[in-house]
Design a protein around this motif. Structure first.
Motif, PDB file in Angstrom:
ATOM      1  N   SER A   8      35.059   8.038   6.486  1.00 10.77           N
ATOM      2  CA  SER A   8      35.794   6.536   5.368  1.00 10.77           C
ATOM      3  C   SER A   8      35.163   5.503   6.909  1.00 10.77           C
ATOM      4  O   SER A   8      36.079   5.908   7.860  1.00 10.77           O
ATOM      5  CB  SER A   8      37.229   6.825   5.431  1.00 10.77           C
ATOM      6  N   MET A   9      34.798   5.126   7.063  1.00 14.70           N
ATOM      7  CA  MET A   9      34.325   4.239   8.104  1.00 14.70           C
ATOM      8  C   MET A   9      34.454   2.368   7.325  1.00 14.70           C
ATOM      9  O   MET A   9      33.964   2.201   5.841  1.00 14.70           O
ATOM     10  CB  MET A   9      32.966   4.219   8.177  1.00 14.70           C
ATOM     11  N   GLY A  10      35.256   1.874   7.700  1.00 15.44           N
ATOM     12  CA  GLY A  10      34.572   0.284   7.277  1.00 15.44           C
ATOM     13  C   GLY A  10      33.950  -0.400   8.877  1.00 15.44           C
ATOM     14  O   GLY A  10      34.589  -0.132  10.130  1.00 15.44           O
ATOM     15  N   ALA A  11      34.191  -1.523   8.435  1.00 15.13           N
ATOM     16  CA  ALA A  11      33.103  -2.396   9.713  1.00 15.13           C
ATOM     17  C   ALA A  11      34.009  -4.281   9.151  1.00 15.13           C
ATOM     18  O   ALA A  11      33.974  -3.937   7.913  1.00 15.13           O
ATOM     19  CB  ALA A  11      31.839  -2.084   9.559  1.00 15.13           C
ATOM     20  N   ALA A  12      33.747  -4.663  10.634  1.00 10.81           N
ATOM     21  CA  ALA A  12      34.457  -6.123   9.963  1.00 10.81           C
ATOM     22  C   ALA A  12      33.510  -6.740  11.411  1.00 10.81           C
ATOM     23  O   ALA A  12      32.734  -6.020  12.295  1.00 10.81           O
ATOM     24  CB  ALA A  12      35.476  -6.362  10.814  1.00 10.81           C
ATOM     25  N   ALA A  68      38.875  -2.272   5.594  1.00 10.73           N
ATOM     26  CA  ALA A  68      37.672  -1.805   5.505  1.00 10.73           C
ATOM     27  C   ALA A  68      37.574  -0.180   5.016  1.00 10.73           C
ATOM     28  O   ALA A  68      36.954   0.217   4.374  1.00 10.73           O
ATOM     29  CB  ALA A  68      36.258  -2.130   5.967  1.00 10.73           C
ATOM     30  N   MET A  69      38.264   0.435   6.521  1.00 11.04           N
ATOM     31  CA  MET A  69      38.498   1.540   6.105  1.00 11.04           C
ATOM     32  C   MET A  69      39.123   2.738   4.967  1.00 11.04           C
ATOM     33  O   MET A  69      38.555   3.013   4.597  1.00 11.04           O
ATOM     34  CB  MET A  69      38.400   1.943   7.806  1.00 11.04           C
ATOM     35  N   TYR A  70      39.949   1.194   4.646  1.00 11.19           N
ATOM     36  CA  TYR A  70      40.942   2.008   4.252  1.00 11.19           C
ATOM     37  C   TYR A  70      40.929   2.536   2.472  1.00 11.19           C
ATOM     38  O   TYR A  70      40.036   2.482   1.641  1.00 11.19           O
ATOM     39  CB  TYR A  70      42.413   1.540   4.445  1.00 11.19           C
ATOM     40  N   ALA A  71      39.835   0.916   2.063  1.00 12.50           N
ATOM     41  CA  ALA A  71      38.986   0.504   0.769  1.00 12.50           C
ATOM     42  C   ALA A  71      37.415   2.168   1.658  1.00 12.50           C
ATOM     43  O   ALA A  71      37.426   2.033  -0.472  1.00 12.50           O
ATOM     44  CB  ALA A  71      38.152  -0.760   1.435  1.00 12.50           C
ATOM     45  N   ALA A  72      37.003   2.221   1.626  1.00  8.80           N
ATOM     46  CA  ALA A  72      36.291   3.174   1.451  1.00  8.80           C
ATOM     47  C   ALA A  72      37.012   4.274   1.157  1.00  8.80           C
ATOM     48  O   ALA A  72      36.527   5.291   1.024  1.00  8.80           O
ATOM     49  CB  ALA A  72      35.375   2.919   2.862  1.00  8.80           C
ATOM     50  N   LYS A  73      38.325   4.606   1.697  1.00 10.66           N
ATOM     51  CA  LYS A  73      38.769   5.839   2.205  1.00 10.66           C
ATOM     52  C   LYS A  73      39.444   6.137  -0.071  1.00 10.66           C
ATOM     53  O   LYS A  73      38.686   6.592  -0.333  1.00 10.66           O
ATOM     54  CB  LYS A  73      39.706   6.519   2.568  1.00 10.66           C
ATOM     55  N   GLU A  74      39.379   4.888   0.245  1.00  9.77           N
ATOM     56  CA  GLU A  74      39.961   4.689  -1.621  1.00  9.77           C
ATOM     57  C   GLU A  74      38.956   5.059  -2.471  1.00  9.77           C
ATOM     58  O   GLU A  74      39.190   5.293  -3.936  1.00  9.77           O
ATOM     59  CB  GLU A  74      40.740   3.556  -1.508  1.00  9.77           C
ATOM     60  N   GLU A  75      37.752   5.114  -2.434  1.00  7.35           N
ATOM     61  CA  GLU A  75      36.794   5.092  -3.039  1.00  7.35           C
ATOM     62  C   GLU A  75      36.066   6.043  -3.528  1.00  7.35           C
ATOM     63  O   GLU A  75      35.634   6.833  -3.887  1.00  7.35           O
ATOM     64  CB  GLU A  75      35.203   4.512  -2.620  1.00  7.35           C
ATOM     65  N   GLY A  76      37.167   7.936  -2.351  1.00 11.86           N
ATOM     66  CA  GLY A  76      37.036   9.522  -3.013  1.00 11.86           C
ATOM     67  C   GLY A  76      36.083   9.142  -1.544  1.00 11.86           C
ATOM     68  O   GLY A  76      36.112  11.005  -1.449  1.00 11.86           O
ATOM     69  N   ARG A  77      36.272   8.847  -0.325  1.00 11.84           N
ATOM     70  CA  ARG A  77      36.012   9.302   0.963  1.00 11.84           C
ATOM     71  C   ARG A  77      34.589   9.535   1.639  1.00 11.84           C
ATOM     72  O   ARG A  77      33.435   8.888   0.347  1.00 11.84           O
ATOM     73  CB  ARG A  77      36.416  11.117   1.354  1.00 11.84           C
ATOM     74  N   ASN A  78      33.860   9.602   2.676  1.00  7.98           N
ATOM     75  CA  ASN A  78      32.387   9.540   3.066  1.00  7.98           C
ATOM     76  C   ASN A  78      32.373   8.509   2.722  1.00  7.98           C
ATOM     77  O   ASN A  78      30.508   8.700   2.066  1.00  7.98           O
ATOM     78  CB  ASN A  78      32.026  11.758   2.058  1.00  7.98           C
TER      79      ASN A  78
END
Length: 673
Positions: free
Chosen positions: A618-622, A641-651
């Motif tokens: 799971s990756m988030g960027a600023a 942003a990384m946690y937002a990606a993880k909450e969408e279902g990972r990867n």
């Protein structure tokens, strides 16, 4: 009648000759007095110079001499008695020369008075005295030349009178016959010839008339006058040469500021000491010459040694000698002297004349040089001396120990003999530019030993300059710091890199993040910060063990490094958390291709021994500066942003937006440095 004629003729001749004698004596006396006046001017100059150099030598005799000079001038101008001589006033034709002498005397006396009031180092006053003295001497000699010319004219007039008398004598002798001719004419002819010789300056001419009569006495008087004038001229010439020599010697001694000059009598007492010697020993010249004993200057063994050497010279065992001795100044301090002595005769007595040089500083320098040579030969730090162009002149033993090269192998060659080839021309060009500008350079250099082994040396170069500012030599000091630099590099690597993955650790990541912010602020190019968390890593770690988990982290690190450019940074913060700094991007959307590549790479199977596993991330960027102005703000935004990606279902990959919620209370936010 012949007798009467002869008597009359004799009376006439004697009268004329007596007149000639008086005029000759007057001329001789005038010349004598003029010569003494010239010597007075020189003596006044010398005593004024001596009194100026050393106030202790000032004497009221100078005023007495000045009075004598003026008395001589008045006698020459008006006639009178001076120096036990009666002299007539100088002829009117010489009055201008005498007036020039008086004007020159007034200027010279003013210079003498000014010099007495001037400080000891006033070169202008001395120069003025020398100039006015030379002017006075010139006018005095011009007066003497005029007196000599007048004497010649007087003698010429006397000669004309003798010619007239000779004509008269011819008439009388024609009457008196051969007696007058034999007794009077021939002697007169001899006297005339002598007068002619005197008139042309041949003062060695002598009359051969026998004594006994008036003509014989006249001849003897003429002989005496000629001899007196001849001797006077010789004396004047000798005195002039002696005065010139004395003046030259006095000037040389007075100008000397390097060597102490002394003279010792047989009783080991100073009879002369110049100002430099007095300054070296801390005494005045009057104290030295006033009876200061030799044992006041040289004490103990030094005195005995100096005394023995001096006595050897007086006894004739050594006419000249040189030796060194320790001397004691008037304040008790000790100095080192180099002494040269030579035996001479002064006023018929043996006298030792010599030079003294203060070699205290030279002795200290020699001792310092000996100590430096010991350090140079025995220090463990390698030393090399080169000329201005870097050609090796000398090395110490430590140089050979470090490089393996002996002096015979490197002297005459440049330092490039040690070059490893690791440094380019720019490096050495900058080094030489620094040396030329400041004379110094220091830094690490990779060099090569004689064996071919490379090593790192810490080199410091200093420059020694000549008095005119040119380079005398350059001195290099260096030591082998290869192991030290390896240890330092290892310590630095351990402090800045993750031990497991060999990626930059949290500390190095934070330093690079701050540096990227500063560079972006100055250069205007934004960059992206990516926060990455592995999905399913905990399951792999729990199922296959920590060794498998560690192996997986190393493989992940390798794939992440392969997905970014060399200018980008991949770091491990700890656990399964990684960060990436993607530099020089213009728009946040430019991060998507990089993110897709990473997600695709990490989704591929990982071979862990005989097992194969699959994970994702799971990756988030600023984006700087849009999403944060500080490293803490930027890292927090990427974490959200990384946690937002993880909450969408990972990867998944998400870029930070202002609407993303803060992390829950149960999860720690990433810490900034």
């Amino acid at each position: 009648m012949a007798l009467s004629l002869v008597i009359l003729l004799a009376i006439g001749n004697v009268s004329i000759v007596q007149f000639l004698l008086r005029e000759s004596d007057g001329t001789a006396a005038t010349l004598n007095v003029a010569g003494k006046m010239r010597m007075l001017s020189q003596r006044i100059s010398l005593e004024a110079l001596a009194g100026h150099r050393d106030p202790a030598l000032r004497d009221a005799a100078t005023e007495t001499l000045a009075g004598a000079f003026e008395a001589v001038h008045e006698a020459l101008r008006l006639g009178g008695h001076v120096f036990d001589l009666d002299i007539p006033p100088v002829p009117a034709a010489l009055a201008p020369q005498l007036q020039n002498v008086h004007r020159a005397w007034v200027s010279h006396r003013g210079a003498v008075t000014a010099l007495a009031a001037a400080p000891a180092d006033d070169g202008a006053a001395v120069a003025r005295l020398m100039r006015t003295g030379a002017d006075l001497l010139m006018h005095t000699e011009a007066l003497m030349d005029g007196l000599v010319s007048e004497a010649r004219l007087s003698q010429q007039r006397a000669l004309y009178g003798a010619y007239a008398l000779f004509l008269l004598d011819l008439l009388l002798l024609a009457l008196a016959g051969w007696v007058v001719s034999r007794q009077i004419l021939r002697p007169i002819q001899g006297l005339v010839q002598q007068c002619r010789s005197l008139a042309v300056g041949d003062y060695a001419a002598r009359s051969a008339l026998p004594p006994g009569d008036e003509l014989g006495e006249l001849g003897r008087a003429l002989n005496d006058s000629a001899a007196h004038i001849e001797q006077l001229l010789r004396d004047i010439e000798k005195e002039h040469a002696a005065l010139a020599d004395a003046q030259s010697m006095f000037k040389g001694l007075s100008d000397n500021t390097v060597a102490g000059i002394f003279m010792l009598d047989e009783n080991l007492r100073f009879i002369h000491a110049n100002a430099r010697m007095a300054d070296m020993l801390g005494y005045s010249q009057a104290e030295l010459v006033g009876g200061l004993a030799l044992d006041r200057i040289f004490a103990g063994e030094a005195y005995e040694t100096v005394k023995a050497r001096v006595q050897d010279r007086f006894s004739g065992f050594a006419a000249r000698a040189r030796h060194e001795a320790s001397a004691q100044r008037s304040d008790g301090s000790v100095i080192e002297l180099e002494i040269f002595g030579s035996l001479m005769s002064l006023h018929g007595r043996p006298t030792l004349i010599g030079l003294m040089f203060d070699i205290t500083e030279r002795k200290r320098a020699e001792a310092s040089a000996r100590r430096a040579a010991l350090v140079y030969a025995n220090t463990s730090e390698a030393m090399v001396v080169t000329d201005a162009d870097g050609v090796i002149q000398d090395i110490n033993p430590a140089f050979t120990a470090v490089t393996g090269y002996s002096a015979q192998e490197v002297v005459g060659r440049t330092m490039s003999v040690l070059s490893s080839g690791r440094h380019g021309e720019d490096f050495y060009r900058a080094m030489w530019a620094r040396l030329v500008e400041t004379g110094r350079w220091s830094g690490d250099i990779h060099n090569r030993r004689k064996s071919g082994e490379e090593y790192v040396e810490r080199l410091s170069i200093n420059t020694s300059y000549n008095a005119d500012g040119t380079v005398n030599c350059r001195i290099g000091l260096f030591s082998d710091v290869t192991e030290k630099r390896r240890r330092e590099a290892s310590i630095w690597h351990q402090a800045h890199y993750d031990f497991l993955t060999q990626l930059p650790n949290r500390q190095m990541f934070q330093e690079n993040l701050r540096l990227s912010i500063e560079q972006s602020r100055s250069g205007g190019l934004p960059f992206g910060l990516v926060f990455l968390d592995l999905d399913y890593f905990k399951e792999v770690n729990d199922t296959l063990g920590h060794e498998a988990g560690d192996q997986l982290l190393r493989l992940v690190a390798r794939r992440l490094s392969e997905c970014v450019r060399s200018s980008d940074l991949v770091a491990r913060l700890g656990g399964d958390e990684f960060t990436l700094i993607i530099r020089d991007i213009q728009d946040p959307d430019d991060l998507f291709p990089v993110a897709d590549k990473i997600l695709e790479s990490l989704s591929q199977p990982f071979a862990l021994g005989d097992r194969t596993v699959r994970i994702s991330a799971s990756m988030g960027a600023a984006f700087y500066p849009r999403d944060g102005q500080s490293d803490g703000e930027l890292l927090r935004a990427a974490d959200l942003a990384m946690y937002a990606a993880k909450e969408e279902g990972r990867n998944h990959f998400r870029i930070y937006s202002a609407g993303m919620r803060e992390p829950s209370a149960g999860r720690d936010a990433p810490q900034s440095g």
